[in-house]
Write a protein that holds these residues in place. Sequence first.
Motif, PDB file in Angstrom:
ATOM      1  N   GLU A   6       0.831  -1.207   0.000  1.00 11.12           N
ATOM      2  CA  GLU A   6       0.000   0.000   0.000  1.00 11.12           C
ATOM      3  C   GLU A   6       0.865   1.257   0.000  1.00 11.12           C
ATOM      4  OE1 GLU A   6      -3.496   2.176   2.648  1.00 11.12           O
ATOM      5  OE2 GLU A   6      -3.017   0.067   3.012  1.00 11.12           O
ATOM      6  N   LEU A   7       1.934   1.239   0.794  1.00 12.71           N
ATOM      7  CA  LEU A   7       2.839   2.382   0.850  1.00 12.71           C
ATOM      8  C   LEU A   7       3.442   2.680  -0.520  1.00 12.71           C
ATOM      9  CD1 LEU A   7       4.510   4.458   2.533  1.00 12.71           C
ATOM     10  CD2 LEU A   7       6.161   2.601   2.943  1.00 12.71           C
ATOM     11  N   ARG A   8       3.736   1.637  -1.261  1.00 13.35           N
ATOM     12  CA  ARG A   8       4.378   1.808  -2.568  1.00 13.35           C
ATOM     13  C   ARG A   8       3.468   2.471  -3.600  1.00 13.35           C
ATOM     14  NH1 ARG A   8       6.653  -3.875  -4.242  1.00 13.35           N
ATOM     15  NH2 ARG A   8       7.450  -2.702  -6.021  1.00 13.35           N
ATOM     16  N   GLN A   9       2.190   2.499  -3.330  1.00 16.70           N
ATOM     17  CA  GLN A   9       1.282   3.171  -4.255  1.00 16.70           C
ATOM     18  C   GLN A   9       1.574   4.668  -4.331  1.00 16.70           C
ATOM     19  OE1 GLN A   9      -0.864   1.225  -6.128  1.00 16.70           O
ATOM     20  NE2 GLN A   9       0.285  -0.360  -5.035  1.00 16.70           N
ATOM     21  N   THR A  10       2.005   5.234  -3.208  1.00 18.10           N
ATOM     22  CA  THR A  10       2.313   6.672  -3.173  1.00 18.10           C
ATOM     23  C   THR A  10       3.803   6.943  -3.010  1.00 18.10           C
ATOM     24  OG1 THR A  10       1.862   6.676  -0.790  1.00 18.10           O
ATOM     25  CG2 THR A  10       0.063   7.328  -2.263  1.00 18.10           C
ATOM     26  N   ARG A  11       4.552   5.936  -2.544  1.00 18.86           N
ATOM     27  CA  ARG A  11       5.995   6.087  -2.341  1.00 18.86           C
ATOM     28  C   ARG A  11       6.706   4.916  -3.022  1.00 18.86           C
ATOM     29  NH1 ARG A  11       7.764  10.872  -0.528  1.00 18.86           N
ATOM     30  NH2 ARG A  11       9.589   9.804   0.335  1.00 18.86           N
ATOM     31  N   PRO A  12       6.874   4.964  -4.349  1.00 19.96           N
ATOM     32  CA  PRO A  12       7.418   3.809  -5.070  1.00 19.96           C
ATOM     33  C   PRO A  12       8.886   3.505  -4.777  1.00 19.96           C
ATOM     34  CG  PRO A  12       7.099   5.668  -6.561  1.00 19.96           C
ATOM     35  CD  PRO A  12       6.449   6.045  -5.271  1.00 19.96           C
ATOM     36  N   ASN A  13       9.643   4.517  -4.359  1.00 22.66           N
ATOM     37  CA  ASN A  13      11.064   4.289  -4.062  1.00 22.66           C
ATOM     38  C   ASN A  13      11.217   3.959  -2.577  1.00 22.66           C
ATOM     39  OD1 ASN A  13      11.756   4.971  -6.730  1.00 22.66           O
ATOM     40  ND2 ASN A  13      11.863   7.147  -6.215  1.00 22.66           N
ATOM     41  N   VAL A  14      11.341   2.668  -2.293  1.00 17.05           N
ATOM     42  CA  VAL A  14      11.373   2.200  -0.910  1.00 17.05           C
ATOM     43  C   VAL A  14      12.594   1.311  -0.693  1.00 17.05           C
ATOM     44  CG1 VAL A  14      10.114   0.983   0.918  1.00 17.05           C
ATOM     45  CG2 VAL A  14       8.843   2.197  -0.859  1.00 17.05           C
ATOM     46  N   ILE A  15      13.281   1.548   0.420  1.00 17.43           N
ATOM     47  CA  ILE A  15      14.345   0.647   0.871  1.00 17.43           C
ATOM     48  C   ILE A  15      13.937   0.112   2.238  1.00 17.43           C
ATOM     49  CG2 ILE A  15      16.758   0.451   1.552  1.00 17.43           C
ATOM     50  CD1 ILE A  15      17.473   2.581  -0.453  1.00 17.43           C
ATOM     51  N   VAL A  16      13.925  -1.212   2.370  1.00 16.43           N
ATOM     52  CA  VAL A  16      13.506  -1.866   3.612  1.00 16.43           C
ATOM     53  C   VAL A  16      14.701  -2.595   4.194  1.00 16.43           C
ATOM     54  CG1 VAL A  16      11.898  -3.482   4.687  1.00 16.43           C
ATOM     55  CG2 VAL A  16      11.167  -2.146   2.687  1.00 16.43           C
ATOM     56  N   VAL A  17      15.233  -2.054   5.294  1.00 17.80           N
ATOM     57  CA  VAL A  17      16.421  -2.633   5.909  1.00 17.80           C
ATOM     58  C   VAL A  17      16.059  -3.264   7.237  1.00 17.80           C
ATOM     59  CG1 VAL A  17      17.693  -0.690   4.908  1.00 17.80           C
ATOM     60  CG2 VAL A  17      17.218  -0.684   7.349  1.00 17.80           C
ATOM     61  N   GLY A  18      16.906  -4.205   7.659  1.00 20.66           N
ATOM     62  CA  GLY A  18      16.734  -4.708   9.009  1.00 20.66           C
ATOM     63  C   GLY A  18      16.933  -6.197   9.156  1.00 20.66           C
ATOM     64  N   ASP A  19      16.584  -6.648  10.350  1.00 19.74           N
ATOM     65  CA  ASP A  19      16.656  -8.051  10.714  1.00 19.74           C
ATOM     66  C   ASP A  19      15.323  -8.686  10.344  1.00 19.74           C
ATOM     67  OD1 ASP A  19      16.825 -10.525  11.871  1.00 19.74           O
ATOM     68  OD2 ASP A  19      17.224  -9.815  13.908  1.00 19.74           O
ATOM     69  N   TYR A  20      15.330  -9.454   9.250  1.00 18.09           N
ATOM     70  CA  TYR A  20      14.111 -10.120   8.786  1.00 18.09           C
ATOM     71  C   TYR A  20      13.880 -11.440   9.526  1.00 18.09           C
ATOM     72  CZ  TYR A  20      13.903  -7.090   4.550  1.00 18.09           C
ATOM     73  OH  TYR A  20      13.818  -6.046   3.658  1.00 18.09           O
ATOM     74  N   ASN A  21      14.915 -11.944  10.202  1.00 14.13           N
ATOM     75  CA  ASN A  21      14.824 -13.211  10.935  1.00 14.13           C
ATOM     76  C   ASN A  21      14.443 -14.386  10.037  1.00 14.13           C
ATOM     77  OD1 ASN A  21      15.561 -13.381  13.763  1.00 14.13           O
ATOM     78  ND2 ASN A  21      14.084 -11.738  14.118  1.00 14.13           N
ATOM     79  N   ILE A  22      14.873 -14.327   8.760  1.00  8.22           N
ATOM     80  CA  ILE A  22      14.638 -15.429   7.822  1.00  8.22           C
ATOM     81  C   ILE A  22      15.869 -15.566   6.928  1.00  8.22           C
ATOM     82  CG2 ILE A  22      13.186 -16.386   5.989  1.00  8.22           C
ATOM     83  CD1 ILE A  22      10.982 -14.405   6.881  1.00  8.22           C
ATOM     84  N   ALA A  23      16.381 -16.768   6.801  1.00  9.99           N
ATOM     85  CA  ALA A  23      17.392 -17.072   5.787  1.00  9.99           C
ATOM     86  C   ALA A  23      16.648 -17.570   4.545  1.00  9.99           C
ATOM     87  CB  ALA A  23      18.363 -18.131   6.297  1.00  9.99           C
ATOM     88  N   HIS A  24      16.946 -16.991   3.402  1.00 10.80           N
ATOM     89  CA  HIS A  24      16.102 -17.224   2.231  1.00 10.80           C
ATOM     90  C   HIS A  24      16.344 -18.575   1.558  1.00 10.80           C
ATOM     91  CE1 HIS A  24      14.576 -15.730  -1.952  1.00 10.80           C
ATOM     92  NE2 HIS A  24      13.663 -16.443  -1.310  1.00 10.80           N
ATOM     93  N   THR A  25      17.590 -18.842   1.185  1.00  9.43           N
ATOM     94  CA  THR A  25      17.886 -20.065   0.429  1.00  9.43           C
ATOM     95  C   THR A  25      19.033 -20.818   1.096  1.00  9.43           C
ATOM     96  OG1 THR A  25      19.540 -19.069  -1.031  1.00  9.43           O
ATOM     97  CG2 THR A  25      17.222 -18.864  -1.687  1.00  9.43           C
ATOM     98  N   ALA A  26      19.349 -21.990   0.549  1.00 12.37           N
ATOM     99  CA  ALA A  26      20.383 -22.837   1.144  1.00 12.37           C
ATOM    100  C   ALA A  26      21.740 -22.137   1.218  1.00 12.37           C
ATOM    101  CB  ALA A  26      20.504 -24.136   0.355  1.00 12.37           C
ATOM    102  N   ILE A  27      22.007 -21.226   0.300  1.00 11.29           N
ATOM    103  CA  ILE A  27      23.285 -20.508   0.299  1.00 11.29           C
ATOM    104  C   ILE A  27      23.369 -19.509   1.459  1.00 11.29           C
ATOM    105  CG2 ILE A  27      22.588 -18.593  -1.190  1.00 11.29           C
ATOM    106  CD1 ILE A  27      25.245 -18.768  -2.603  1.00 11.29           C
TER     107      ILE A  27
END
Length: 267
Positions: A148-169
């Motif tokens: 929803e935020l991107r509808q009015t603010r398309p340039n977004v950087i989301v930083v932080g501790d996501y607490n998820i490792a994405h892939t085996a690498i």
Amino acid sequence: MTNTDTFNHSSETVKILTYNLNGIRSALSKGLVEWLSQNSFDILCFQEVKATHDVVDLLPFEELGYQYHWHAAEKKGYSGVATFSKLPPDQVVLGCGMSIYDCEGRILRTDFGDLTLLNCYFPSGTTGEIRQTVKMQFLDDFFDYVQELRQTRPNVIVVGDYNIAHTAIDIHDPVRNKTSSGFLPEERAWLTKWFDSGFIDSYRYKNPDKIEYSWWSYRAGARANNKGWRIDYISVSEPYKDHIVAAGHLPDAVHSDHGPVWLEVAR
């Protein structure tokens, strides 16, 4: 500063650091300010500060040229995020408007011109089923909030501790951790959905095959043996992708059980 000039300062690039401190006072006692004085960043995004701003000596940060914005948890000694910047933001928003997460101090938004920066500390599910359920609900709610935020603010950087490792690498032992919170199939699927929705994993974008981690358990010499997880990210929305200059990890900085992650973007 105008909406057409994202960063109105002299440097051609801006360096952003994200770092889960596991307690800002603890990190300060381990030389954080001295390290920052030798490593120049324009914006610092800290997670798990575990304190309110009034109990921390922030003068050393001010002497390095930073102003700060703070979103603490209501519970003392828990969670909380803080953004320190040498650039004055146009707008600061504490929280995401959902009290269940805002009371835990999980999201801090700062706008710089046409760029929105979200400093985030995603919940951990490692303490049991109840918190894992909270984590999965947060992921769904956060996804919708950002779309929803991107509808009015398309340039977004989301930083932080996501607490998820994405892939085996992104994890030292993917086989034995396949049922561990932080590497569950449904968590990894959410990250895939996240990146498919129009976000770039800036580190992986610049380092497609490199193996580096951002968190190590305190147990069994995990850090010394580099048995870690990559769970801290800097996501850049697609419209801003061409601004990415470089991205990486700084595993030699030892002020926490996490290591810092950085991104350099063109103005």
